[in-house]
Design a protein around this motif. Structure first.
Motif, mmCIF file in Angstrom:
data_model
loop_
_atom_site.group_PDB
_atom_site.id
_atom_site.type_symbol
_atom_site.label_atom_id
_atom_site.label_comp_id
_atom_site.label_asym_id
_atom_site.label_seq_id
_atom_site.Cartn_x
_atom_site.Cartn_y
_atom_site.Cartn_z
ATOM 1 N N PHE A 135 16.550 -34.057 13.764
ATOM 2 C CA PHE A 135 16.153 -34.210 12.372
ATOM 3 C C PHE A 135 17.153 -35.110 11.658
ATOM 4 O O PHE A 135 18.252 -35.379 12.163
ATOM 5 N N SER A 136 16.723 -35.565 10.526
ATOM 6 C CA SER A 136 17.580 -36.403 9.690
ATOM 7 C C SER A 136 17.172 -36.145 8.251
ATOM 8 O O SER A 136 15.985 -36.159 7.920
ATOM 9 N N GLU A 137 18.148 -35.872 7.404
ATOM 10 C CA GLU A 137 17.812 -35.487 6.039
ATOM 11 C C GLU A 137 18.903 -35.940 5.085
ATOM 12 O O GLU A 137 20.088 -35.759 5.360
ATOM 13 N N GLU A 138 18.476 -36.563 4.007
ATOM 14 C CA GLU A 138 19.418 -36.962 2.951
ATOM 15 C C GLU A 138 19.715 -35.733 2.106
ATOM 16 O O GLU A 138 18.798 -35.138 1.540
ATOM 17 N N LEU A 139 20.985 -35.378 2.032
ATOM 18 C CA LEU A 139 21.324 -34.112 1.395
ATOM 19 C C LEU A 139 22.217 -34.301 0.185
ATOM 20 O O LEU A 139 23.131 -35.137 0.205
ATOM 21 N N LYS A 185 24.069 -37.782 4.583
ATOM 22 C CA LYS A 185 22.892 -37.865 5.439
ATOM 23 C C LYS A 185 23.131 -36.973 6.659
ATOM 24 O O LYS A 185 23.949 -37.288 7.524
ATOM 25 N N LYS A 187 22.265 -35.694 10.014
ATOM 26 C CA LYS A 187 21.465 -36.143 11.156
ATOM 27 C C LYS A 187 21.851 -35.299 12.359
ATOM 28 O O LYS A 187 23.003 -34.928 12.534
ATOM 29 N N ALA A 225 18.491 -28.842 0.425
ATOM 30 C CA ALA A 225 18.143 -28.891 1.848
ATOM 31 C C ALA A 225 16.754 -28.292 2.083
ATOM 32 O O ALA A 225 16.285 -27.444 1.328
ATOM 33 N N SER A 226 16.118 -28.745 3.159
ATOM 34 C CA SER A 226 14.797 -28.211 3.501
ATOM 35 C C SER A 226 14.885 -27.250 4.688
ATOM 36 O O SER A 226 13.880 -26.774 5.157
ATOM 37 N N ARG A 227 16.055 -27.023 5.195
ATOM 38 C CA ARG A 227 16.219 -26.119 6.337
ATOM 39 C C ARG A 227 17.607 -25.497 6.313
ATOM 40 O O ARG A 227 18.488 -25.927 5.562
#
Lengths: 494, 412
Positions: A135-139, A185, A187, A225-227
């Motif tokens: 996964f990769s997420e801008e936090l 980010k 990742k 965050a989404s997770r």
């Protein structure tokens, strides 16, 4: 003794033994008949009673937001309206070689990176769905800290005297000495071992003020965050650390690491009177059922008043009890896709244990789930699960019902609580040990220990990780329930 | 004290008793349970001699003893209980008493007894699939008494003595009825949860006297050349049995215990006895005890369909005995030195409609020259019961007593 007398005595002894054996012999059912004449049974009959249409008199969710240890599972992030922050407690002295710190304090390009190690065993597990990684997420990253500085080495000892429980309690009133928000980010791809999060310059400025010893309490939060991100805590080999660089391009760094980590859990549910529980959250749904329908049904079943006026009545001996409730899986969300066990606890005080000098303490007893209808399990799966086929939930409440019937004379309600437990991978299996490996491999236990398996080995399929999920039990508490009792019954007049 | 209590708990493991009255007090060990008295049909409390020892019914007799006596008693009994063609047998071993008496010349005599006055003992189990039974029943109870006694001959009427004793009561009792499940009435689809638990109906408790440290016996003894007799009176008292009662799946998984105290009013007892010396060493004797029970006895615990109480009746015992005294001279032949004993008794139990007849034979066999004696009594008889819950019992028993006799403190 003369020989004649000896034989005579032997003859009489033999006759005596023979007569004794004839007289003092028991019938095959002699004991049972004697017991029956004295009003005693020779077994206890088991009877089954089903009581339908039970309604709750009250239900409420209790959410425990106390800080918990993150020394092993350092969880940070946000999912299913549940948010985890991490607080890392560092205590460190200035290095003996003061040149590094002098360089660090004088540097304009000093940096600090927080290294967190992934729970690779989770992300690489054969049992975990592939959607959990990569996964990769801008936090957004919210960093706040308390920095206590001292010119005395003994300052470190004074920190060691602060117990974990006292620290957790103190974290409830978190008042940082500094804070900063950054963006990062996040990742992760399979094979990654760690992530390093740059710390804000305000924190680096505080670190530059280090005298002889310091304590740094560092709180990390991912508010958008989404997770939930799963890292190893301070008590593991892959513990986090703070890498302090005098020069961001340098490979030389000073690595204080936290001697303990705490998780701060917060529910972001907006509905205060909903019955939502969270997997991995420390919340429980406490349900009360009024006593009258249960006692009335028992009175009708036995044909006399229940409970008896007399205190001891064998009919209070509940052999097994289960409560079946309605369930609606559409009112929940989970991450891992496996069914999740609902764990039941009962309020038990029959043991008369003392708690804080009170003999009337209401103690919670975790209900055992050790026996089940194997044919039903093989056909429809375990009945104490959510997120699986069917529309009902059955919890075993044997300890609770035993205690309730034992104490029902005082007018109490039947009270129990439930919470979401661990995911359950084999909902239609009666044991957890029938996965056969197809290749030799290295697997990991729930606490991260690797073990080698050869081809065709049989191993347990077990998930030791919470599914950070949510489940709305409104359907459960708003619909009628059915209680089924297996009772040790008193024998009637015979 | 700890050692003493430990010893007491070990003794209480050796309790024998009839199956009659087991939920009330159990079987009474009459006359202190001494082997010498048992061999004479429990008669002979009026018999005096140099070393007769302590009698818990007649403490005044002690004043006429001239020697120190230590006496330890064992009893074994086999019983066969019958009713309507069914019968059941048990056997038991117990130590009903030990006694010590210490004469002090003009200062009278002191004695001490540890007496298992009432006992209930039962440990049987049965698993019979044809009738669906799976049961284990254990009773273990003893009402112990420590009896210090003192007796002294009257200053001017030297043929008379007065004696008194105090009975300090202690002990414990328990009943454990363990049952297996009968799931025959459970529907097939529900049998998976019947679990086959063993469920125990368990009660245990301790004994003591209510409001008093002890109950008391006072006695008057007359010793004549040919005839001796005694009268004694024992005060009534209330036995207190503190009980804790529970149902349990195991010792750690129980229902809430209920605590209760049962009180048993034991009435006063009158006792008398006479000993007549027929010829030089021949004695015949008769004893009588009488106690009028006013109230029924609450049973140890009344779950299931058990009766709440054991009904009582007037409890009395008539005993007749004979003893041929052996020669005290050590150089006489062994057979001449033996005390030969025989006796018979009729006894109304405290349990309503239960009475007992029995007979006994025995002897006191000297060991060496130093006054040690082995007493043996063989007993047999029958307990008749005309109640719904009690069965008739035929019994045979063997009692063995070890008696040591010495002349400590005595001058020639």
């Amino acid at each position: 003794m003369k020989k004649k007398n000896f034989w005579l005595l032997s003859f009489f002894a033999a006759i005596t033994l023979f007569l004794s054996a004839c007289i003092f012999e028991s019938d095959s059912d002699g004991l049972e008949t004697w017991l029956s004449d004295r009003g005693m049974p020779s077994n206890y009959p088991v009877q089954v009673l089903s009581i339908e249409n039970l309604k709750t008199s009250s239900a409420r969710v209790v959410f425990d937001s106390s800080a918990r240890s993150g020394n092993v599972d350092a969880i940070v992030g946000r999912r299913a309206n549940l948010k985890h922050d991490l607080v890392l407690d560092f205590a460190f002295e200035e290095p003996e070689d003061t040149s590094f710190m002098n360089e660090f304090k004088a540097s304009d390009s000093a940096a600090a990176l927080l290294f967190l190690y992934w729970q690779q065993e989770f992300y690489k597990s054969k049992w975990i769905p592939s959607k959990t990684a990569p996964f990769s997420e801008e936090l957004d990253v919210a960093v706040s800290w308390k920095f206590d500085n001292s010119s005395r080495s003994k300052f470190i000892d004074s920190i060691a005297d602060i117990s974990d429980s006292a620290w957790y309690e103190d974290l409830a009133n978190w008042k940082p000495s500094g804070s900063a928000d950054t963006v990062f980010k996040m990742k992760m791809k399979l094979g990654d071992t760690a992530v390093h999060i740059p710390m804000p310059s305000a924190l680096i400025d505080d670190l530059k003020k280090l005298k002889k010893a310091a304590r740094l309490q560092l709180r990390i939060s991912f508010p958008t965050a989404s997770r939930e991100y799963r890292f190893w805590g301070s008590a593991t080999d892959s513990h986090p650390y703070l890498a302090i660089y005098a020069n961001v391009k340098s490979k030389v760094y000073f690595p204080p690491y936290p001697f303990r980590v705490a998780k701060l859990v917060k529910s972001e549910e907006e509905c205060s009177d909903c019955f939502v529980l969270h997997g991995g959250g420390y919340d429980s749904l406490v349900v009360e059922i009024p006593p009258e329908p249960i006692l009335d049904a028992l009175s009708e079943f036995y044909g006399d008043e229940f409970p008896y006026e007399e205190k001891n009545d064998v009919r209070q001996m509940v052999i097994h009890a289960q409560l079946t409730m309605a369930r609606d899986d559409s009112r929940g969300e989970n991450e891992l896709g496996w069914p999740i066990q609902v764990v039941a606890n009962s309020y038990v005080d029959s043991a008369e244990m003392t708690y804080e000098d009170s003999v009337d303490a209401r103690l919670r007893q975790k209900e055992a789930y050790a026996i089940f209808d194997t044919s039903l399990v093989e056909k429809s799966g375990h009945q104490n699960l959510v997120f699986h086929a069917g529309d009902s939930l059955t919890l075993q409440l044997t300890y609770g019902l035993r205690d309730f019937l034992n104490r029902a004379q005082d007018g109490r309600s039947m009270k129990f609580s439930m919470c979401l437990g661990l995911p359950y991978m084999q909902e239609k299996k009666i044991i957890n040990g029938d996965y056969r490996t197809t290749v030799e491999d290295t697997l990991y236990t729930a606490d991260g220990e690797p073990f080698y398996v050869a081809k065709n080995d049989t191993v347990s399929r077990y998930v030791g990780y919470f599914d950070y999920s949510r489940y709305d039990f409104s359907t459960t508490v708003e619909n009628p329930m059915t209680l089924k009792l297996w009772l040790a019954s008193k024998r009637g007049d015979e | 004290m700890k050692k003493f209590l430990l010893a007491l708990s070990v003794f209480s493991g050796y309790a024998f008793s009839s199956m009659i009255g087991i939920d009330a007090l159990g079987e009474e060990q009459v006359m202190g349970g001494t082997t010498s008295a048992a061999a004479r049909g429990f008669a002979g409390n009026a018999k005096t001699g140099d070393a007769e020892g302590l009698s818990v019914v007649n403490p005044a007799r002690l004043a006429f003893d001239a020697k120190v006596v230590f006496n330890l008693n064992f009893a074994m009994e086999m019983e066969d209980a019958r009713k309507n063609g069914h019968h059941y047998s048990v056997s038991n071993l117990s130590m009903p008493s030990f006694n010590l008496s210490f004469p002090m010349g003009l200062f009278g005599a002191m004695g001490l007894s540890l007496w298992q006055h009432y006992s209930s003992s039962f440990n049987e189990e049965s698993e019979n699939k044809s009738i669906g039974s799976n049961v284990k029943l254990e009773y273990q109870g003893s009402v112990y008494e420590i009896v210090p006694a003192y007796a002294v001959r009257l200053p001017f009427l030297r043929s008379f003595s007065l004696g008194a004793s105090a009975h300090v009561v202690m002990g414990n009792t328990s009943r454990n009825l363990t049952l297996g499940a009968d799931a025959s009435s459970v529907a097939k689809e529900d049998t998976w949860a019947t679990r086959n638990y063993l469920v125990s109906d368990y009660v245990d408790g301790t004994w003591e006297i209510k409001d008093h440290p002890a109950y008391y016996t006072g006695a008057l003894q007359y010793r004549g050349k040919m005839v001796s007799y005694f009268f004694s009176y024992t005060t009534g008292y209330t036995l207190e049995n503190e009980l804790e009662y529970t149902f349990r799946f195991s010792e750690l998984d129980t229902l809430a215990a209920s605590r209760s105290v049962r009180e048993i009013d034991v009435p006063a007892m009158l006792a008398t006895g006479i000993n007549y010396r027929l010829a030089k060493r021949h004695n015949i004797m008769m004893d009588l005890t009488w106690r009028v029970w006013d109230e029924d006895i609450e049973n140890i615990a009344g779950s299931w369909n058990m009766p709440e109480v054991t009904e009582t009746q007037t409890d009395f015992m008539v005993s007749l005995g004979y003893q041929f005294d052996g020669s005290p001279l050590f150089y006489e032949s062994f057979w001449n030195r033996i005390n030969y004993r025989a006796g018979a008794w009729y006894r109304n139990w405290y349990v309503k409609d239960v009475f007992e007849v029995g007979g006994s034979l025995g002897g006191g066999f000297p060991l060496g020259r130093k006054g040690t004696t082995i007493d043996i009594a063989l007993q047999g008889g029958k307990r008749f019961a005309d109640t719904k819950s009690e069965w008739e019992e035929t019994f045979i028993g063997l009692r063995i007593g070890l008696t040591g006799i010495a002349s400590w403190g005595q001058t020639r």
